[in-house]
Design a protein around this motif. Structure first.
Motif, short mmCIF file in Angstrom:
data_model
loop_
_atom_site.label_atom_id
_atom_site.label_comp_id
_atom_site.label_asym_id
_atom_site.label_seq_id
_atom_site.Cartn_x
_atom_site.Cartn_y
_atom_site.Cartn_z
N ALA A 109 31.12 4.40 -23.11
CA ALA A 109 30.35 5.03 -22.03
C ALA A 109 28.97 4.42 -21.89
CB ALA A 109 30.24 6.54 -22.28
N LYS B 32 29.25 1.10 -20.05
CA LYS B 32 29.50 1.26 -18.61
C LYS B 32 28.28 1.75 -17.87
CE LYS B 32 34.51 1.98 -18.48
NZ LYS B 32 35.59 2.91 -18.07
N THR B 33 27.62 2.76 -18.41
CA THR B 33 26.48 3.34 -17.69
C THR B 33 25.27 2.41 -17.68
OG1 THR B 33 25.90 4.57 -19.72
CG2 THR B 33 27.14 5.76 -18.04
N GLU C 147 30.05 10.43 -18.94
CA GLU C 147 31.00 9.32 -18.84
C GLU C 147 32.02 9.37 -19.99
OE1 GLU C 147 32.99 6.02 -17.58
OE2 GLU C 147 31.30 6.91 -16.48
#
Length: 203
Positions: free
Chosen positions: A21, A24-25, A42
């Motif tokens: 997560a 990705k963020t 996420e």
């Protein structure tokens, strides 16, 4: 026992989800604009769960980055293990690096862009060298090629920086230009230069 194994497996699953997560963020919003709440969302966990595994966003970022780079290095080593000689390993390292990083675009953005957008991060952690093992392995390939006599007796450390810097640059260009950068063409052109430009005269 089985219950303990299930608990450990569940914890490891959550830890991996949190690290995925943050990659990705941060790739999407940038390190400084990303907060723990967004990372938790996420990962589909509560904010407090993140802190059960990581003391801070900084620690989470470092561990996620280190694990990701280590994973990609392992993949590249596996791809190179069947090459017949050190020169072939060295000449194909560049190609395989581009392949494993760009198979997931947000990973290329995370590795190629975000680490440079955090000068405050490096001031806070001056000893952090995320690509240390990566460059050391590349340097070992150059040393092996020198030892087998397939390339000239060049400065291994300098060449490792040249090769890594080239890979780093074209990946960053590709990542920030939404894949409009002619990656495949540039990869092939640079691979040829590295392969034939490093050949010892007479080979």
């Amino acid at each position: 026992n089985k219950n303990s194994a299930k608990v450990l497996a569940k914890k490891e699953s959550k830890r991996k989800a949190i690290m995925q997560a943050v990659i990705k963020t941060v790739a999407d919003k940038g390190f400084h604009k990303t907060n723990i709440t967004e990372i938790a969302k996420e990962a589909n966990v509560a904010d407090g769960t993140v802190y059960l595994y990581f003391k801070s966003k900084d620690e989470l970022f470092i561990k996620a980055f280190d694990e990701l780079v280590n994973k990609k290095l392992i993949e590249i080593k596996q791809m190179l293990q069947n090459e017949e000689n050190a020169f072939d390993k060295l000449s194909k390292f560049f190609d395989h690096h581009i392949t494993v990083i760009t198979e997931t675009p947000y990973i290329a953005r995370f590795i190629g862009v975000e680490i440079r957008q955090s000068p405050q991060f490096y001031k806070k952690f001056p000893e952090y060298q995320p690509f240390k093992d990566y460059i050391a392995y590349l340097q070992s390939l150059i040393d092996d090629a020198k030892a087998e006599g397939s390339i000239a007796d060049i400065d291994s450390e300098a060449v490792s920086y040249i090769i890594f810097g080239t890979m780093d640059y074209i990946l960053t260009e590709w990542a920030i230009k939404d894949q409009n950068f002619p990656l495949a063409e540039m990869k092939d052109r640079i691979t040829k230069v590295l392969k034939f430009g490093l050949l010892k005269r007479g080979n």
